[in-house]
Motif scaffolding. Sequence first.
Motif, PDB file in Angstrom:
ATOM      1  N   PRO A   1       0.810  -1.225   0.000  1.00 53.69           N
ATOM      2  CA  PRO A   1       0.000   0.000   0.000  1.00 53.69           C
ATOM      3  C   PRO A   1       0.844   1.276   0.000  1.00 53.69           C
ATOM      4  O   PRO A   1       0.520   2.243  -0.681  1.00 53.69           O
ATOM      5  N   GLY A   2       1.941   1.256   0.763  1.00 47.16           N
ATOM      6  CA  GLY A   2       2.809   2.428   0.810  1.00 47.16           C
ATOM      7  C   GLY A   2       3.466   2.734  -0.526  1.00 47.16           C
ATOM      8  O   GLY A   2       3.515   3.878  -0.970  1.00 47.16           O
ATOM      9  N   ARG A   3       3.962   1.693  -1.200  1.00 45.33           N
ATOM     10  CA  ARG A   3       4.604   1.897  -2.494  1.00 45.33           C
ATOM     11  C   ARG A   3       3.594   2.407  -3.530  1.00 45.33           C
ATOM     12  O   ARG A   3       3.898   3.285  -4.321  1.00 45.33           O
ATOM     13  N   ARG A   4       2.389   1.858  -3.530  1.00 41.21           N
ATOM     14  CA  ARG A   4       1.391   2.308  -4.500  1.00 41.21           C
ATOM     15  C   ARG A   4       0.980   3.753  -4.241  1.00 41.21           C
ATOM     16  O   ARG A   4       0.733   4.519  -5.183  1.00 41.21           O
ATOM     17  N   ALA A   5       0.927   4.146  -2.986  1.00 40.76           N
ATOM     18  CA  ALA A   5       0.494   5.499  -2.649  1.00 40.76           C
ATOM     19  C   ALA A   5       1.549   6.545  -2.974  1.00 40.76           C
ATOM     20  O   ALA A   5       1.223   7.687  -3.293  1.00 40.76           O
ATOM     21  N   ILE A   6       2.823   6.145  -2.925  1.00 38.17           N
ATOM     22  CA  ILE A   6       3.889   7.147  -3.057  1.00 38.17           C
ATOM     23  C   ILE A   6       4.526   7.174  -4.435  1.00 38.17           C
ATOM     24  O   ILE A   6       4.685   8.251  -5.037  1.00 38.17           O
ATOM     25  N   ASP A   7       4.911   5.998  -4.978  1.00 37.87           N
ATOM     26  CA  ASP A   7       5.732   6.074  -6.190  1.00 37.87           C
ATOM     27  C   ASP A   7       5.512   4.972  -7.216  1.00 37.87           C
ATOM     28  O   ASP A   7       5.980   5.091  -8.341  1.00 37.87           O
ATOM     29  N   HIS A   8       4.822   3.883  -6.883  1.00 34.76           N
ATOM     30  CA  HIS A   8       4.634   2.789  -7.840  1.00 34.76           C
ATOM     31  C   HIS A   8       3.164   2.357  -7.823  1.00 34.76           C
ATOM     32  O   HIS A   8       2.792   1.448  -7.072  1.00 34.76           O
ATOM     33  N   PRO A   9       2.310   2.987  -8.641  1.00 33.15           N
ATOM     34  CA  PRO A   9       0.863   2.731  -8.608  1.00 33.15           C
ATOM     35  C   PRO A   9       0.479   1.270  -8.815  1.00 33.15           C
ATOM     36  O   PRO A   9      -0.570   0.838  -8.332  1.00 33.15           O
ATOM     37  N   ASP A  10       1.305   0.519  -9.529  1.00 30.50           N
ATOM     38  CA  ASP A  10       0.977  -0.875  -9.820  1.00 30.50           C
ATOM     39  C   ASP A  10       1.762  -1.860  -8.956  1.00 30.50           C
ATOM     40  O   ASP A  10       1.840  -3.050  -9.283  1.00 30.50           O
ATOM     41  N   TYR A  11       2.311  -1.392  -7.862  1.00 29.66           N
ATOM     42  CA  TYR A  11       3.158  -2.253  -7.045  1.00 29.66           C
ATOM     43  C   TYR A  11       2.343  -3.393  -6.445  1.00 29.66           C
ATOM     44  O   TYR A  11       1.221  -3.207  -5.966  1.00 29.66           O
ATOM     45  N   PRO A  12       2.895  -4.617  -6.443  1.00 30.72           N
ATOM     46  CA  PRO A  12       2.126  -5.793  -6.000  1.00 30.72           C
ATOM     47  C   PRO A  12       2.068  -5.951  -4.480  1.00 30.72           C
ATOM     48  O   PRO A  12       2.903  -5.417  -3.745  1.00 30.72           O
ATOM     49  N   ASP A  13       1.086  -6.727  -4.040  1.00 34.57           N
ATOM     50  CA  ASP A  13       0.995  -7.119  -2.638  1.00 34.57           C
ATOM     51  C   ASP A  13       1.590  -8.501  -2.406  1.00 34.57           C
ATOM     52  O   ASP A  13       1.854  -8.868  -1.256  1.00 34.57           O
ATOM     53  N   GLU A  14       1.797  -9.265  -3.468  1.00 38.33           N
ATOM     54  CA  GLU A  14       2.338 -10.609  -3.328  1.00 38.33           C
ATOM     55  C   GLU A  14       3.791 -10.541  -2.872  1.00 38.33           C
ATOM     56  O   GLU A  14       4.637  -9.914  -3.516  1.00 38.33           O
ATOM     57  N   ALA A  15       4.082 -11.196  -1.769  1.00 35.21           N
ATOM     58  CA  ALA A  15       5.400 -11.101  -1.145  1.00 35.21           C
ATOM     59  C   ALA A  15       6.519 -11.563  -2.070  1.00 35.21           C
ATOM     60  O   ALA A  15       7.608 -10.974  -2.088  1.00 35.21           O
ATOM     61  N   GLU A  16       6.275 -12.596  -2.848  1.00 39.75           N
ATOM     62  CA  GLU A  16       7.311 -13.113  -3.745  1.00 39.75           C
ATOM     63  C   GLU A  16       7.672 -12.074  -4.809  1.00 39.75           C
ATOM     64  O   GLU A  16       8.850 -11.901  -5.158  1.00 39.75           O
ATOM     65  N   LEU A  17       6.675 -11.370  -5.318  1.00 40.60           N
ATOM     66  CA  LEU A  17       6.934 -10.317  -6.302  1.00 40.60           C
ATOM     67  C   LEU A  17       7.642  -9.130  -5.654  1.00 40.60           C
ATOM     68  O   LEU A  17       8.474  -8.471  -6.289  1.00 40.60           O
ATOM     69  N   GLN A  18       7.331  -8.851  -4.414  1.00 45.80           N
ATOM     70  CA  GLN A  18       8.009  -7.775  -3.696  1.00 45.80           C
ATOM     71  C   GLN A  18       9.485  -8.108  -3.497  1.00 45.80           C
ATOM     72  O   GLN A  18      10.351  -7.224  -3.604  1.00 45.80           O
ATOM     73  N   LEU A  19       9.764  -9.375  -3.232  1.00 47.62           N
ATOM     74  CA  LEU A  19      11.159  -9.796  -3.088  1.00 47.62           C
ATOM     75  C   LEU A  19      11.914  -9.577  -4.395  1.00 47.62           C
ATOM     76  O   LEU A  19      13.062  -9.121  -4.389  1.00 47.62           O
ATOM     77  N   SER A  20      11.285  -9.884  -5.517  1.00 48.52           N
ATOM     78  CA  SER A  20      11.918  -9.655  -6.815  1.00 48.52           C
ATOM     79  C   SER A  20      12.144  -8.166  -7.059  1.00 48.52           C
ATOM     80  O   SER A  20      13.143  -7.775  -7.671  1.00 48.52           O
ATOM     81  N   ALA A  21      11.229  -7.336  -6.579  1.00 52.47           N
ATOM     82  CA  ALA A  21      11.351  -5.891  -6.782  1.00 52.47           C
ATOM     83  C   ALA A  21      12.584  -5.320  -6.092  1.00 52.47           C
ATOM     84  O   ALA A  21      13.154  -4.326  -6.551  1.00 52.47           O
TER      85      ALA A  21
END
Length: 236
Positions: A39-59
């Motif tokens: 939620p923080g990433r989507r609100a500040i700088d990445h509108p399409d940022y995922p909630d899936e933890a595995e994808l966040q690790l890749s990010a």
Amino acid sequence: MDVRGYAICTTPRSGSNFLCQILAATGVMGRPLEWFNGPGRRAIDHPDYPDEAELQLSAIRDLGATGNGVYGLKLFPEQFAAVEHLRWVERLPGLCFVHLRREDMLGSALSWARALQTGQYRSTAPRFAESVYDAALIARCLGDLARNEARWRLWFAQNGLRPLVLDYARVIADPLAAVQAVADLLGLDGPVTLGPDGVDLRIQADAETDIWRRRFIEERRTMDAITPTYSVIIDP
């Protein structure tokens, strides 16, 4: 490419936004953000940022890295707990740890209480409400900060880790020294400088903070007793 990085392990209102901004401004020390905070990433700088933890690790290896292979992230204890099933500490290569603290824990609690009321967690963000002195809220923030700090110290100790320890006051007083300390931890060659983008965050403490501090200490002073925070249970 020698991929390596660092995790800034911290608690709320300890100067982590400022530290992350100056590290990113070097252009060679990754982009340390709360990559485990969808939620923080989507609100500040990445509108399409995922909630899936595995994808966040890749990010972290993608969005959180600079061209030299250095990546960065920051996280709070509750974010760590939410993704510990990923075993991300073992999966991120060349990972080092920075423990960002604020020795003035009451200062953090005052700042956190105001941010919760106003919605302003950065000096560059707007306020959505005014702050009103609330001793109970400050006390809850202080207790939560003490517990969060203890969680980090326990985790470092039980895993035999010796992180680079940075204190809020010293980071504010000498930002370049803090940046260089992290660069040395990573084994980067040569002195590190800030790029042209610089830093736009400023200290949010003001005269109201001082008034709240004096009032809270006067009202909650307990010189003849230790306030319990939590119990330690030892298995037989």
